[in-house]
Design an enzyme around this catalytic site. Structure first.
Site, short mmCIF file in Angstrom:
data_model
loop_
_atom_site.label_atom_id
_atom_site.label_comp_id
_atom_site.label_asym_id
_atom_site.label_seq_id
_atom_site.Cartn_x
_atom_site.Cartn_y
_atom_site.Cartn_z
N CYS A 17 0.86 -1.18 0.00
CA CYS A 17 0.00 0.00 0.00
C CYS A 17 0.90 1.23 0.00
O CYS A 17 1.94 1.22 0.64
CB CYS A 17 -0.88 0.06 1.25
SG CYS A 17 -1.91 -1.40 1.47
N PRO A 18 0.55 2.34 -0.64
CA PRO A 18 -0.68 2.49 -1.41
C PRO A 18 -0.49 2.21 -2.90
O PRO A 18 -1.39 2.49 -3.68
CB PRO A 18 -1.01 3.97 -1.19
CG PRO A 18 0.34 4.63 -1.17
CD PRO A 18 1.29 3.62 -0.58
#
Lengths: 79, 296
Positions: A17-18
Site C-alpha cells: 500500500c498504497p
C-alpha cells in the site's frame, strides 16, 4: 459465481500500500465502463485498503474471496 | 521617542488579548486563534501581511491550531491590534481563561470521520473560548476513535463514535468485516464484535463493539452502515508537567447537547478548583460521580 466474465487481471501480490491501490485505479481508468477487473492482493492491509478505496471511488465490487493465502477482488468499472 | 511604560494591569490586559511577552526586551508575541483549524486562504494572506509589517516575516504555528506572530515591538502593539481587527483575525487567549477549541477535519474530508468536527468547532467557539477560569480550560473535538484532535489530553474532550448495523440480504459473505473487527474491536474489548457463522454470515455482538467504523468502510457492498452517531465525553485531561488523560464519563451523547456540556463543565470547574488548579486535578479531589451529575 462462475458467470462473471473477467475482462482483465491485475496481479498485485507483493505490491505494498498504497501502490497497489494506485495501480488498481490506473488500470480501471484505462478500461471501459462496465468492464470487469480481477485484482489479486495480499492478505492484511492490502485487501482491506484496496477494497475500501475502490468502493470510495464509486466502482461496483462484485466479489471478494480468499484463495490460497491471497485475495481476489472483482470489480466492475463505473462510468 | 520615549516609550510608554506599562503597569501590571496594562500588561495583564495585553496578555488576555493574546499578547505575550518574549524573553527579549520590548518584544511581544501575538497569539491568534483559528477555531477548528479552519482558515480561509484569503485570511492566511492577511497573516503574511502582519508578519511582514510588524514581525520578522515568519509565523509560528502553535500546537493549538493557532498562529503566533513573534517579534512585535512594544510601540507597535496598538497599531497591530487595529490591523488585526480590520482583517478579522481572532485573538487567542493566555492567562487564566479557556483556550482555542481544537478539532480534526472530521467528515469534511476524512474517510474516518463520523461528524464534521471542524464545522462543529467553528460553531462552538463562542461557547468555549475566553471564559475566566481558575487556570486554563481546553476543549477538543475529534471525528472518530483515531483521536487525532486528542480529546483525552484536554480538560474537556468530545470523540465521535458510530454504531454499525448490517443488512444480511446485501452481504456477499466476503468476511472482510470480521477480519477488520479482529484487529480493532477484539483489541479494544478483548473479543471481536463481528464473527462469521458457518454460512459466512456476519453475527454482530454490540457489547464487544468499539464503534470505530472499520466494518462500514471495508464492506465492499455497503451491507454495513452506520446506524447511530454520538460522542464519547472525556473530562479532566491535561498534559503539562504532570500529564493526566481525561476520564470517559459518557458515550453516544447527542451533538446538540455539546454546548450545554461545555458551559456546565466550565461552571463546575470554577466551582471546585482552587486558583491555579486544572480541572483534572480538582476532579482528583472531588470525584467523578458528582461531576457527572453536574455536567451531563
Amino acid at each position: 459465481m462462475s458467470d462473471i466474465k473477467i475482462d482483465q487481471i491485475l496481479d498485485l501480490k507483493g505490491v505494498p500500500c498504497p501502490m497497489n491501490f494506485v495501480k488498481t485505479k490506473l488500470k480501471l481508468e484505462s478500461m471501459q465502463a462496465g468492464k470487469i477487473l480481477e485484482v489479486l492482493l495480499d492478505d492484511g492491509e492490502p485487501i482491506k485498503n484496496v477494497t475500501a478505496s475502490t468502493k470510495e471511488e464509486g466502482h461496483e465490487i462484485l466479489k471478494v474471496e480468499e484463495k490460497n493465502g491471497y485475495w481476489n477482488l472483482i470489480v466492475r468499472k463505473s462510468r | 521617542m520615549a516609550l510608554k511604560k506599562y503597569n501590571e494591569t496594562e500588561l495583564l490586559d495585553l496578555r488576555t488579548g493574546g499578547v505575550l511577552k518574549q524573553i527579549q526586551k520590548d518584544y511581544f508575541i501575538l497569539r491568534t486563534r483559528i477555531p477548528g483549524g479552519h482558515l480561509k486562504a484569503e485570511k492566511l494572506k492577511k497573516y503574511a501581511i502582519l508578519a511582514k509589517k510588524y514581525g520578522k516575516d515568519y509565523v509560528h504555528v502553535s500546537t493549538r491550531q493557532g498562529i503566533e506572530i513573534p517579534w512585535i515591538h512594544i510601540k507597535n502593539i496598538n497599531s497591530l491590534l487595529k490591523d488585526m481587527k480590520k482583517f478579522g483575525i481572532l485573538k487567542g487567549a493566555c492567562g487564566p481563561r479557556s483556550r482555542n477549541l481544537i478539532a480534526c477535519p472530521g467528515s469534511s474530508v476524512c474517510r474516518f470521520g463520523f461528524v464534521d468536527a471542524e464545522k462543529l468547532a467553528m460553531k462552538l467557539d463562542k461557547v468555549a473560548f475566553g471564559k475566566e477560569v481558575p487556570k486554563k480550560f481546553k476543549v477538543a473535538i475529534t471525528g472518530c476513535m483515531n483521536s487525532c484532535a486528542k480529546p483525552q489530553e484536554n480538560d474537556l474532550g468530545f470523540q465521535a463514535q458510530g454504531e454499525p448495523e448490517v443488512d444480511l440480504d446485501a452481504c456477499i459473505h466476503c468476511t472482510l468485516c470480521a477480519k477488520v473487527c479482529e484487529k480493532v474491536c477484539a483489541r479494544g474489548k478483548g473479543q471481536p464484535a463481528i464473527v462469521m457463522d458457518k454460512d459466512k454470515k456476519p453475527v454482530y455482538r454490540k457489547e464487544n463493539c468499539y464503534f470505530e467504523g472499520d466494518c462500514v468502510r471495508v464492506c465492499p457492498v455497503s451491507a454495513w452502515k452506520t446506524k447511530k452517531v454520538g460522542f464519547k465525553v472525556y473530562i479532566g485531561g491535561k498534559v503539562g508537567r504532570f500529564p493526566r488523560f481525561g476520564t470517559e464519563i459518557a458515550e453516544f451523547v447527542e451533538e446538540k447537547k455539546i454546548p450545554k456540556i461545555i458551559e456546565k463543565s466550565v461552571e463546575y470547574y470554577k466551582e471546585i478548583a482552587n486558583k491555579g488548579e486544572r480541572f483534572g486535578e480538582a476532579l482528583d479531589r472531588t470525584g467523578l460521580k458528582k461531576a457527572k451529575d453536574k455536567i451531563l
